[in-house]
Design an enzyme around this catalytic site. Structure first.
Site, PDB file in Angstrom:
ATOM      1  N   LYS A  24       0.840  -1.206   0.000  1.00  4.38           N
ATOM      2  CA  LYS A  24       0.000   0.000   0.000  1.00  4.38           C
ATOM      3  C   LYS A  24       0.870   1.249   0.000  1.00  4.38           C
ATOM      4  O   LYS A  24       0.770   2.084  -0.914  1.00  4.38           O
ATOM      5  CB  LYS A  24      -0.904   0.005   1.236  1.00  4.38           C
ATOM      6  N   ASN A  25       1.720   1.391   1.007  1.00  5.37           N
ATOM      7  CA  ASN A  25       2.448   2.651   1.138  1.00  5.37           C
ATOM      8  C   ASN A  25       3.419   2.890  -0.005  1.00  5.37           C
ATOM      9  O   ASN A  25       3.675   4.033  -0.387  1.00  5.37           O
ATOM     10  CB  ASN A  25       3.155   2.712   2.492  1.00  5.37           C
ATOM     11  N   ARG A  96      -3.908  10.205   3.536  1.00  2.00           N
ATOM     12  CA  ARG A  96      -2.680  10.840   3.997  1.00  2.00           C
ATOM     13  C   ARG A  96      -1.729  11.095   2.822  1.00  2.00           C
ATOM     14  O   ARG A  96      -1.114  12.155   2.708  1.00  2.00           O
ATOM     15  CB  ARG A  96      -2.019   9.880   5.003  1.00  2.00           C
ATOM     16  N   CYS A 120      -5.630   8.545   8.672  1.00  2.00           N
ATOM     17  CA  CYS A 120      -6.053   8.072   9.991  1.00  2.00           C
ATOM     18  C   CYS A 120      -5.798   9.132  11.051  1.00  2.00           C
ATOM     19  O   CYS A 120      -4.788   9.834  11.008  1.00  2.00           O
ATOM     20  CB  CYS A 120      -5.272   6.811  10.367  1.00  2.00           C
ATOM     21  N   ARG A 125      -0.532  15.271  13.188  1.00  2.00           N
ATOM     22  CA  ARG A 125       0.335  14.759  12.110  1.00  2.00           C
ATOM     23  C   ARG A 125       0.777  15.916  11.216  1.00  2.00           C
ATOM     24  O   ARG A 125       0.327  16.061  10.080  1.00  2.00           O
ATOM     25  CB  ARG A 125      -0.393  13.686  11.291  1.00  2.00           C
ATOM     26  N   ILE A 127       3.032  18.433   8.732  1.00  2.00           N
ATOM     27  CA  ILE A 127       3.881  18.155   7.562  1.00  2.00           C
ATOM     28  C   ILE A 127       4.949  19.245   7.424  1.00  2.00           C
ATOM     29  O   ILE A 127       5.412  19.547   6.333  1.00  2.00           O
ATOM     30  CB  ILE A 127       3.050  18.021   6.259  1.00  2.00           C
ATOM     31  N   ASP A 307       2.773   0.655  12.450  1.00  2.00           N
ATOM     32  CA  ASP A 307       1.569   0.130  11.783  1.00  2.00           C
ATOM     33  C   ASP A 307       1.227  -1.291  12.219  1.00  2.00           C
ATOM     34  O   ASP A 307       0.104  -1.747  12.010  1.00  2.00           O
ATOM     35  CB  ASP A 307       1.752   0.147  10.253  1.00  2.00           C
ATOM     36  N   ILE A 329       5.893   6.637  17.842  1.00  2.00           N
ATOM     37  CA  ILE A 329       5.790   7.397  16.589  1.00  2.00           C
ATOM     38  C   ILE A 329       4.581   8.344  16.605  1.00  2.00           C
ATOM     39  O   ILE A 329       4.700   9.516  16.262  1.00  2.00           O
ATOM     40  CB  ILE A 329       5.699   6.440  15.371  1.00  2.00           C
ATOM     41  N   ARG A 399      -9.557   0.737   3.041  1.00  2.00           N
ATOM     42  CA  ARG A 399      -8.639   1.757   2.513  1.00  2.00           C
ATOM     43  C   ARG A 399      -7.263   1.169   2.243  1.00  2.00           C
ATOM     44  O   ARG A 399      -6.567   1.598   1.331  1.00  2.00           O
ATOM     45  CB  ARG A 399      -8.480   2.898   3.531  1.00  2.00           C
TER      46      ARG A 399
HETATM   47  C1  UD1 Z   1       3.810   7.020   7.029  1.00  2.00           C
HETATM   48  C2  UD1 Z   1       2.893   5.888   6.626  1.00  2.00           C
HETATM   49  C3  UD1 Z   1       2.158   5.351   7.848  1.00  2.00           C
HETATM   50  C4  UD1 Z   1       3.137   4.977   8.946  1.00  2.00           C
HETATM   51  C5  UD1 Z   1       4.122   6.103   9.223  1.00  2.00           C
HETATM   52  C6  UD1 Z   1       5.230   5.706  10.179  1.00  2.00           C
HETATM   53  C7  UD1 Z   1       2.259   6.371   4.350  1.00  2.00           C
HETATM   54  C8  UD1 Z   1       1.235   6.894   3.440  1.00  2.00           C
HETATM   55  N1  UD1 Z   1       1.950   6.385   5.648  1.00  2.00           N
HETATM   56  O1  UD1 Z   1       2.996   8.048   7.574  1.00  2.00           O
HETATM   57  O2  UD1 Z   1       1.416   4.198   7.457  1.00  2.00           O
HETATM   58  O3  UD1 Z   1       2.427   4.714  10.130  1.00  2.00           O
HETATM   59  O4  UD1 Z   1       4.743   6.532   7.996  1.00  2.00           O
HETATM   60  O5  UD1 Z   1       5.899   4.579   9.718  1.00  2.00           O
HETATM   61  O6  UD1 Z   1       3.306   5.924   3.953  1.00  2.00           O
HETATM   62  N2  UD1 Z   1       6.078  14.424  11.741  1.00  2.00           N
HETATM   63  C9  UD1 Z   1       6.213  15.775  12.021  1.00  2.00           C
HETATM   64  N3  UD1 Z   1       6.411  16.641  10.965  1.00  2.00           N
HETATM   65  C10 UD1 Z   1       6.464  16.220   9.681  1.00  2.00           C
HETATM   66  C11 UD1 Z   1       6.321  14.851   9.408  1.00  2.00           C
HETATM   67  C12 UD1 Z   1       6.133  13.967  10.455  1.00  2.00           C
HETATM   68  O7  UD1 Z   1       6.145  16.197  13.159  1.00  2.00           O
HETATM   69  O8  UD1 Z   1       6.625  17.044   8.787  1.00  2.00           O
HETATM   70  C13 UD1 Z   1       5.881  13.470  12.850  1.00  2.00           C
HETATM   71  C14 UD1 Z   1       4.504  12.804  12.783  1.00  2.00           C
HETATM   72  O9  UD1 Z   1       3.531  13.562  13.425  1.00  2.00           O
HETATM   73  C15 UD1 Z   1       4.763  11.488  13.465  1.00  2.00           C
HETATM   74  C16 UD1 Z   1       6.215  11.169  13.078  1.00  2.00           C
HETATM   75  O10 UD1 Z   1       6.793  12.415  12.694  1.00  2.00           O
HETATM   76  O11 UD1 Z   1       4.694  11.649  14.843  1.00  2.00           O
HETATM   77  C17 UD1 Z   1       6.362  10.185  11.949  1.00  2.00           C
HETATM   78  O12 UD1 Z   1       5.557  10.567  10.846  1.00  2.00           O
HETATM   79  P1  UD1 Z   1       5.883  10.105   9.362  1.00  2.00           P
HETATM   80  O13 UD1 Z   1       7.009   9.131   9.362  1.00  2.00           O
HETATM   81  O14 UD1 Z   1       6.009  11.308   8.532  1.00  2.00           O
HETATM   82  O15 UD1 Z   1       4.549   9.306   8.983  1.00  2.00           O
HETATM   83  P2  UD1 Z   1       3.570   9.523   7.767  1.00  2.00           P
HETATM   84  O16 UD1 Z   1       4.342   9.882   6.547  1.00  2.00           O
HETATM   85  O17 UD1 Z   1       2.432  10.372   8.176  1.00  2.00           O
END
Ligand code: UD1
Length: 431
Positions: A24-25, A96, A120, A125, A127, A307, A329, A399
């Protein structure tokens, strides 16, 4: 949207063999990455899941030509017909991974208008790291009525992420592959789908080195070709099926997986007393007796994946002893345990730490799938429980899992989709 619930008749052992679907990812990153190409790309081994359906709608709304054949697991994407840089807010909110359209459109066309991403609810979360990377590459960023607008002619830069982020690593990589000059990204995430996305981009002519380590170097190129590419198997689906096999004290063999991606889970299952063996692309999981409690702490790859924390903590509700699960995480990833208390599970949640006291039995109850992996955890709970469990809001599961109930049924489970009917007046309801 379907208005149905999953009905699970629990207590059956899973036995037999099945194949793992495409990731998926990784698919959710490789499909937007194809927008960077100058020629059509053919992507193979794509899972038939709702998030891919949303992505197809997004690409078509941009003007890309997309031929998707879910039964053949294959998609051809022709970015040559793209006319828009705008991903509508409503579509961005459905998932996401819509954030990858920012990196891909910015990298290819020098501008993107994308709504804030959905996905989710696992707590906050942000960016900010994605945007920090785009800014470093020379993009301007502004907020326009809930849309993030990024623009600029990109130039290679040095970017050190303040935290390890999977989405941020991939997104900045997407933006940088066609930037002018060299980009150095440090403190990168190392998940298998980061490597897979880089492999796809390199296949179409990008110059990315170091994906899978914490330092990624990109030499920007001005043109990218097209290619055929097969995405890797789904690490999380593999893990979910391994856990489901153990949870039912079954004996299951999974084909088409990558055992090295499963080492953190395999180590924990072995510690619990579950038998796990692997060879080439096959993993077998067997459990005869009860399983032991463990300590578990989620980490970035190659640590234990967040996950799989939810499916795993469902399994721990029936372990002998008290387990400690630390979620490092995400700030809010235990809602499935709140639901499982209705089924007799004993869990004390304190912020990011859950203490789970194993119970000899779970009993069936109506429960609500709080999110994708939490929904999968409840399916595992339903497989373990005595009686008939109803899972509401199973759209969350569809999903990200390809026909999960069919796969489990072929292994001996009894899971069916039933319409949601309001017992008071007989009307179909949405829950
Ligand atoms: C991706 C995966 C999700 C998985 C996660 C962690 C996809 C579509 N989703 O989510 O399934 O659970 O990786 O393995 O691939 N953070 C910040 N600022 C940022 C980015 C992240 O503070 O700009 C924080 C997030 O809130 C979280 C942590 O960093 O606490 C990790 O997030 P991240 O690795 O970015 O996860 P996702 O990309 O959202």
């Amino acid at each position: 949207m379907p208005e149905y619930k999953l009905v699970i008749s629990g207590g059956r052992e899973l036995r037999g063999e099945t194949s793992v679907s495409g990731g998926k990812n990784t698919s959710l990153a490789v499909i937007p990455a194809a927008l960077l190409a100058d020629y059509p790309c053919q992507i193979e081994n794509l899972p038939d899941i709702d998030d891919v359906r949303v992505l197809v709608r997004i690409l078509r709304s941009l003007g890309a030509k997309v031929d998707w054949h879910p039964e053949a697991k294959q998609m051809v994407i022709d970015p040559g017909t793209v006319t828009s840089n705008t991903v509508p807010f409503a579509l961005s909110q459905k998932m996401r991974a819509s954030y990858y359209l920012m990196g891909a459109l910015l990298g290819r066309y020098g501008s993107a208008r994308v709504g804030y991403p959905g996905g989710c609810d696992l707590g906050s979360r942000p960016i900010d790291q994605h945007l920090k990377g785009f800014r470093a590459l020379g993009a301007s960023i502004r907020d326009e009525n809930g849309m993030i607008v990024t623009e600029g002619r990109l130039k290679g830069a040095n970017i050190n992420f303040d935290m390890v982020t999977v989405g941020g690593t991939i997104n900045v990589m997407l933006a940088a592959v066609r930037a002018e000059g060299d980009t150095l990204m440090t403190n990168c995430a190392k998940e298998p789908h980061i490597v897979d996305t880089a492999n796809f981009l390199n296949r179409i002519g990008a110059h990315i080195r170091g994906a899978g380590t914490d330092t990624i170097r990109i030499h920007g190129v001005s043109r990218l070709g097209g290619a055929s590419y097969t995405v890797i198997p789904d690490q999380i689906e593999t893990g979910t099926l391994m856990i489901a096999a153990a949870a039912t004290r079954g004996d299951v063999t999974l084909h088409g997986c990558i055992p090295t991606h499963m080492e953190a889970l395999t180590a924990k299952l072995l510690e619990m007393g579950v038998m796990v063996t692997s060879q080439d692309d096959v993993i077998s999981v067997k459990l005869r007796q009860g399983h032991r409690a463990i300590r578990l702490s989620t980490q970035e790859y190659p640590g234990f994946p967040t996950d799989l924390q939810q499916p795993m903590s469902a399994l721990l509700t029936r372990a002998v002893g008290t387990s400690e699960v630390i979620e490092n995480i995400f700030e809010s990833r235990f809602k499935h345990l709140d639901e499982m208390r209705k089924m007799g599970a004993k869990a004390v949640i304190n912020g990011r730490v859950a203490h789970i006291e194993g119970v000899p039995e779970l009993h069936a109850a109506p429960v609500y799938a709080p999110d994708l992996r939490g929904g999968a955890a409840l399916v595992i709970a339903g497989l373990m429980a005595h009686g008939t469990t109803e899972i509401y809001n199973p759209e969350n599961i569809a999903r990200g899992y390809e026909h999960l109930e069919n796969k489990l049924n072929r292994l001996g489970a009894s899971i069916s989709r039933m319409p949601c009917v309001n017992e008071v007046n007989g009307d179909a309801i949405r829950v």
